[in-house]
Design a protein around this motif. Structure first.
Motif, short mmCIF file in Angstrom:
data_model
loop_
_atom_site.label_atom_id
_atom_site.label_comp_id
_atom_site.label_asym_id
_atom_site.label_seq_id
_atom_site.Cartn_x
_atom_site.Cartn_y
_atom_site.Cartn_z
N ALA A 1 43.36 54.28 38.45
CA ALA A 1 44.46 55.32 38.63
C ALA A 1 45.19 55.43 37.54
N ARG B 1 45.76 58.82 34.91
CA ARG B 1 46.88 59.27 34.56
C ARG B 1 47.40 59.23 33.21
N LEU C 1 41.82 48.92 41.21
CA LEU C 1 41.78 50.38 41.52
C LEU C 1 43.33 50.96 40.80
N ILE C 2 44.35 50.02 41.09
CA ILE C 2 45.51 50.82 40.32
C ILE C 2 45.38 50.87 39.06
#
Length: 466
Positions: free
Chosen positions: A291, A295, A287-288
């Protein structure tokens, strides 16, 4: 990883699966990963004090047990803990008959899934720290182990049956022996906290106390110590009968580090037990990364637009640089103008002729006759066209040449020239004699003629005064 917990207790086996317990008279076939805590059918466990090197503990313990009649065949000696005491050491051990050890060990290693095999004594010691003791009630056997600041105390007793009166008598005698051991030790005044852990006790009849509570009270009264219970839970067998057990506390203390399995088996167990944590960590990491990827995509778009803008600015700057390049060429005659300026600067910052003549005249003081005073500039290194100009010599870095003659009838005979040289030094010059006819180093020539080069020492920048 779903775990089974198995307790070997006086020849039979208790298999705990969640809130269910199953009793087996033989070694069960385990359907999943399991932790087995074994008493090795009442194997001999004790604390013994020995002298010499702990490396010989196994042989010394086996010899002592044979001489005391505790064992009569080959045994596997398990060393749980060794503490140095004075010139010797104290060892907590378990002696398991070799055939029983081989059968139990082979059974644990032959299970289809991971199976940790942990001796009860290792489990007891692992749960303790100095000033804490534990009483384990496992069927007819009751064992107590305490770890003190300077000592370890271990006692065990086996009742004739599980009848309440037999158990109370056995526990009372064990408590008195334990209290006597405490009183004879070096730590008799140290506070000791005890905990009581029952492996499995049946629910009593209506209105009757639990048997572990009654035995715990007997031990507390006969030993004079406060005894608290470990956290307990209620479990049921396949027939619906209820029991109270400290299996939850036992589960919390059972760790791969105290198992007797090979290192590879313990490592595999630890790796599998960490799989849920690793899976959760992988999910969070995914998930990181997602993200961060989003970004980075937005940042990349912004960076691309900014790069286009910067490229346009660079092109404009390059055009201005190209327009200025035509103005960078040196004008014609620049080298000669620069050389003239440098020479004028040196002359301007050089010697003051009138002041120098006055100082030479004062130094002569009528002792010698000055024929000539000539200013000799320091040589300037040639400069190649297109190269940076050589640094301008600092002001005062000039040389005066003084030519004179010492007439015999002037001043003190033989002291005219030395007096003149001393006067020059007082004036701040550094006189160096040279040949009046050339550049030799003769002090004086025939006929009284002499020549000196006078160089005023350069003043360091730090010493210049306004």
């Amino acid at each position: 990883m779903s775990l089974l917990h198995v307790i070997q207790q006086q020849g039979h086996w208790l298999l705990f699966d969640g809130a269910t317990v199953t009793r087996s008279e033989g070694r069960p076939r385990l359907a999943g990963a399991a932790v087995v805590v074994s008493d090795f059918e009442n194997a001999v466990s004790n604390v013994i004090s020995l002298e010499g090197s702990p490396a010989h503990a196994v042989a010394l313990i086996e010899r002592r047990l044979r001489s005391d009649g505790m064992i009569d065949g080959e045994s596997k000696i398990l060393i749980h803990r060794t503490r140095s005491i004075g010139a010797g050491y104290q060892t907590l051990f378990t002696a398991v008959p070799l055939d029983l050890w081989q059968q139990t060990y082979a059974w644990a290693e032959a299970q289809p899934d991971h199976c940790l095999l942990i001796p009860f004594t290792s489990l007891l010691f692992k749960s303790l720290k100095p000033g804490v003791g534990l009483v384990l009630q496992s069927g007819r056997q009751v064992s107590v182990l305490a770890v003190l600041k300077h000592d370890m105390i271990y006692r065990t007793a086996l009742a004739y049956s599980e009848d309440p009166s037999d158990m109370a008598m056995t526990v009372g005698a064990l408590a008195e022996q334990f209290a006597e051991d405490l009183g004879n030790g070096e730590d008799s005044l140290e506070p000791l906290a005890l905990q009581w852990c029952p492996v499995l006790v049946p629910r009593p009849d209506e209105g009757q106390p639990w048997s572990d509570d009654a035995l715990r009270e007997v031990f507390a009264v006969r030993s004079g110590l406060r005894v608290d219970s470990v956290p307990l839970r209620v479990v049921r067998d396949e027939h619906g009968n209820e029991y109270r057990s400290g299996i939850g506390w036992i589960q919390s203390q059972a760790r791969p580090g105290i198992a007797i399995n090979p290192a590879s088996s313990r490592l595999a167990w630890s790796a599998e037990s960490l799989l849920p944590i690793a899976s959760a960590a992988s999910l969070v990491f995914t998930l990181i990364l997602a993200a961060l990827g989003a970004r980075w995509a937005l940042t990349g778009s912004e960076a691309s637009a900014r790069a286009d803008q910067v490229g346009t600015e660079i092109e404009a700057i390059e055009q201005r640089i190209a327009a200025m390049q035509a103005q960078q060429a040196m004008p014609e005659g620049f080298a000669s103008v620069q050389a003239f300026i440098e020479r004028a600067t040196r002359l301007h910052d050089g010697a003051d002729p009138s002041a120098s003549l006055a100082q030479v005249r004062d130094a002569a003081a009528g002792q010698v006759r000055i024929l000539r005073v000539k200013l000799e500039e320091p040589p300037v290194a040639p400069r190649n066209p297109g190269m940076p100009a050589a640094p301008t010599p600092p002001p005062g870095d000039y040389t005066l040449r003084v030519d004179g003659v010492a007439d015999p009838w002037r001043g003190t005979p033989g002291m005219q020239v030395p007096a003149f040289v001393e006067g020059l030094r007082r004036a701040g010059f550094d006189p160096q004699p040279v040949d009046p006819q050339g550049g030799g180093m003769n002090t004086r020539s025939a006929g009284g003629f002499f020549s000196y080069l006078l160089k005023r020492p350069s003043v360091p920048a730090a010493e210049v005064r306004p």
